[in-house]
Motif scaffolding. Structure first.
Motif, PDB file in Angstrom:
ATOM      1  N   SER A   1      25.966   9.153  91.655  1.00 58.90           N
ATOM      2  CA  SER A   1      24.653   9.514  91.108  1.00 58.90           C
ATOM      3  C   SER A   1      24.344  10.992  91.291  1.00 58.90           C
ATOM      4  N   LEU A   2      24.822  11.583  92.384  1.00 60.07           N
ATOM      5  CA  LEU A   2      24.577  13.007  92.608  1.00 60.07           C
ATOM      6  C   LEU A   2      25.165  13.862  91.494  1.00 60.07           C
ATOM      7  N   VAL A   3      26.206  13.356  90.836  1.00 58.67           N
ATOM      8  CA  VAL A   3      26.806  14.069  89.702  1.00 58.67           C
ATOM      9  C   VAL A   3      26.222  13.568  88.384  1.00 58.67           C
ATOM     10  N   ALA A   4      26.004  12.256  88.279  1.00 60.37           N
ATOM     11  CA  ALA A   4      25.560  11.663  87.018  1.00 60.37           C
ATOM     12  C   ALA A   4      24.134  12.058  86.651  1.00 60.37           C
ATOM     13  N   LEU A   5      23.263  12.225  87.634  1.00 63.28           N
ATOM     14  CA  LEU A   5      21.867  12.554  87.329  1.00 63.28           C
ATOM     15  C   LEU A   5      21.725  13.916  86.641  1.00 63.28           C
ATOM     16  N   PRO A   6      22.250  15.007  87.213  1.00 63.50           N
ATOM     17  CA  PRO A   6      22.134  16.286  86.493  1.00 63.50           C
ATOM     18  C   PRO A   6      22.947  16.309  85.217  1.00 63.50           C
ATOM     19  N   ALA A   7      24.089  15.581  85.169  1.00 62.12           N
ATOM     20  CA  ALA A   7      24.881  15.538  83.942  1.00 62.12           C
ATOM     21  C   ALA A   7      24.105  14.853  82.821  1.00 62.12           C
ATOM     22  N   THR A   8      23.381  13.794  83.152  1.00 63.28           N
ATOM     23  CA  THR A   8      22.564  13.105  82.152  1.00 63.28           C
ATOM     24  C   THR A   8      21.423  13.993  81.665  1.00 63.28           C
ATOM     25  N   ALA A   9      20.811  14.718  82.578  1.00 62.72           N
ATOM     26  CA  ALA A   9      19.742  15.641  82.178  1.00 62.72           C
ATOM     27  C   ALA A   9      20.270  16.698  81.221  1.00 62.72           C
ATOM     28  N   LEU A  10      21.467  17.209  81.487  1.00 58.37           N
ATOM     29  CA  LEU A  10      22.072  18.202  80.599  1.00 58.37           C
ATOM     30  C   LEU A  10      22.406  17.591  79.245  1.00 58.37           C
ATOM     31  N   ALA A  11      22.920  16.350  79.258  1.00 56.43           N
ATOM     32  CA  ALA A  11      23.252  15.686  77.992  1.00 56.43           C
ATOM     33  C   ALA A  11      22.010  15.446  77.146  1.00 56.43           C
ATOM     34  N   LEU A  12      20.910  15.064  77.764  1.00 55.36           N
ATOM     35  CA  LEU A  12      19.668  14.864  77.019  1.00 55.36           C
ATOM     36  C   LEU A  12      19.189  16.159  76.394  1.00 55.36           C
ATOM     37  N   ARG A  13      19.358  17.249  77.104  1.00 57.38           N
ATOM     38  CA  ARG A  13      18.912  18.538  76.573  1.00 57.38           C
ATOM     39  C   ARG A  13      19.807  19.022  75.439  1.00 57.38           C
ATOM     40  N   VAL A  14      21.113  18.789  75.551  1.00 59.18           N
ATOM     41  CA  VAL A  14      22.061  19.317  74.568  1.00 59.18           C
ATOM     42  C   VAL A  14      22.258  18.351  73.396  1.00 59.18           C
TER      43      VAL A  14
ATOM     44  N   THR B   1      22.925  10.420  73.807  1.00 63.76           N
ATOM     45  CA  THR B   1      23.103  10.202  75.244  1.00 63.76           C
ATOM     46  C   THR B   1      23.012   8.731  75.599  1.00 63.76           C
ATOM     47  N   LYS B   2      22.062   8.008  75.015  1.00 59.03           N
ATOM     48  CA  LYS B   2      21.906   6.596  75.354  1.00 59.03           C
ATOM     49  C   LYS B   2      23.066   5.775  74.811  1.00 59.03           C
ATOM     50  N   VAL B   3      23.646   6.177  73.670  1.00 59.31           N
ATOM     51  CA  VAL B   3      24.818   5.470  73.165  1.00 59.31           C
ATOM     52  C   VAL B   3      25.985   5.622  74.123  1.00 59.31           C
ATOM     53  N   LEU B   4      26.151   6.814  74.667  1.00 60.38           N
ATOM     54  CA  LEU B   4      27.241   7.068  75.605  1.00 60.38           C
ATOM     55  C   LEU B   4      27.050   6.302  76.908  1.00 60.38           C
ATOM     56  N   LEU B   5      25.827   6.295  77.407  1.00 62.61           N
ATOM     57  CA  LEU B   5      25.577   5.708  78.719  1.00 62.61           C
ATOM     58  C   LEU B   5      25.432   4.192  78.686  1.00 62.61           C
ATOM     59  N   THR B   6      25.085   3.627  77.551  1.00 66.41           N
ATOM     60  CA  THR B   6      24.874   2.178  77.484  1.00 66.41           C
ATOM     61  C   THR B   6      26.094   1.442  76.963  1.00 66.41           C
TER      62      THR B   6
ATOM     63  N   ALA C   1      15.579  13.916  89.727  1.00 70.59           N
ATOM     64  CA  ALA C   1      15.547  13.389  88.366  1.00 70.59           C
ATOM     65  C   ALA C   1      14.248  12.633  88.109  1.00 70.59           C
ATOM     66  N   ASN C   2      13.813  12.666  86.831  1.00 71.02           N
ATOM     67  CA  ASN C   2      12.631  11.908  86.458  1.00 71.02           C
ATOM     68  C   ASN C   2      13.010  10.457  86.175  1.00 71.02           C
ATOM     69  N   CYS C   3      12.017   9.653  85.795  1.00 68.26           N
ATOM     70  CA  CYS C   3      12.245   8.216  85.632  1.00 68.26           C
ATOM     71  C   CYS C   3      13.198   7.905  84.486  1.00 68.26           C
ATOM     72  N   LEU C   4      13.158   8.680  83.397  1.00 71.68           N
ATOM     73  CA  LEU C   4      14.045   8.422  82.263  1.00 71.68           C
ATOM     74  C   LEU C   4      15.502   8.626  82.648  1.00 71.68           C
ATOM     75  N   ILE C   5      15.791   9.723  83.319  1.00 68.92           N
ATOM     76  CA  ILE C   5      17.166  10.008  83.731  1.00 68.92           C
ATOM     77  C   ILE C   5      17.646   8.958  84.728  1.00 68.92           C
ATOM     78  N   ARG C   6      16.789   8.579  85.649  1.00 72.09           N
ATOM     79  CA  ARG C   6      17.164   7.540  86.613  1.00 72.09           C
ATOM     80  C   ARG C   6      17.504   6.236  85.897  1.00 72.09           C
ATOM     81  N   ALA C   7      16.649   5.822  84.965  1.00 74.81           N
ATOM     82  CA  ALA C   7      16.847   4.553  84.278  1.00 74.81           C
ATOM     83  C   ALA C   7      18.147   4.548  83.487  1.00 74.81           C
ATOM     84  N   LEU C   8      18.455   5.657  82.820  1.00 73.72           N
ATOM     85  CA  LEU C   8      19.696   5.721  82.044  1.00 73.72           C
ATOM     86  C   LEU C   8      20.923   5.670  82.948  1.00 73.72           C
ATOM     87  N   VAL C   9      20.867   6.369  84.065  1.00 73.97           N
ATOM     88  CA  VAL C   9      22.002   6.356  84.998  1.00 73.97           C
ATOM     89  C   VAL C   9      22.159   4.970  85.615  1.00 73.97           C
TER      90      VAL C   9
END
Length: 202
Positions: A75-88, A94-99, A136-144
């Motif tokens: 999670s220490l890696v996935a949380l900031p990576a997810t935040a970056l993916a949402l921004r880019v 992002t949700k297709v990749l993570l789900t 991380a905020n709640c959205l990033i947490r939930a996706l991870v």
């Protein structure tokens, strides 16, 4: 034979000033009493609460299993990576990749086992998000959380809700398993009106 009188030496002004400055705070009204005073009732209560919280954290750390530590590390890696993916890439990609489920992981048998694993993952991700370098905020947490659960063959669902509290708009995301919110208060669905974001989550 007459003794020579020892000449009077001028006072050492440096040492005198140093000694005066050192002792001056102690001689000031109330300063000496403060140095040796016992803690007040309020200070004792604050120290007691701090000691209790410290012991509580130590117990929580000792209770973590090897699997908990693995989830925290990922999670220490996935949380900031997810935040970056949402921004880019945006939310949809992002949700297709993570789900996307992992076929090599067999689904766990029994709802009680799935519920136990889901609670453990939610707790570990929360520890990484609250105490790690990236908050991380709640959205990033939930996706991870959903991504980690999908790798275990657990089909959890990310829920979205919105509310207006004192005229301000607030949105929230959380994870549910079999319709039960995990890591949330029981009235979360009552406090937030459910909605589906553009592109959905399924």
């Amino acid at each position: 034979m007459k003794r020579r009188k020892r000449a009077l030496q001028p006072p050492d002004l440096f040492n005198s000033l140093t000694l005066t400055r050192t002792l001056a705070p102690l001689s000031a009204p109330g300063r000496g009493d403060q140095l040796f005073a016992t803690p007040s009732i309020g200070e004792g209560r604050v120290r007691g609460r701090q000691s209790y919280h410290m012991r509580h954290r130590v117990r929580q750390i000792r209770a973590l299993t090897a699997d908990d530590w693995r989830v925290i590390s990922v999670s220490l890696v996935a949380l900031p990576a997810t935040a970056l993916a949402l921004r880019v890439a945006g939310f949809g990609r992002t949700k297709v990749l993570l789900t996307r489920p992992v076929a090599s992981i067999k689904p766990s048998r029994g709802s009680s086992e799935e519920m136990s694993q889901t609670r453990a993952v939610v707790r570990a991700v929360g520890i990484a998000a609250n105490h790690g370098p990236y908050r991380a905020n709640c959205l990033i947490r939930a996706l991870v959380i959903r991504w980690l659960l999908a790798r275990r063959g657990i089909d959890a669902e990310v829920k979205f809700g919105a509310s207006r509290d004192a005229g301000s708009f607030q949105a929230h995301a959380w994870v549910e398993l079999q319709g039960v919110p995990i890591g949330e208060s029981e009235d979360v669905e009552a406090r937030y009106a459910a909605f589906v974001p553009r592109g959905g989550i399924e």
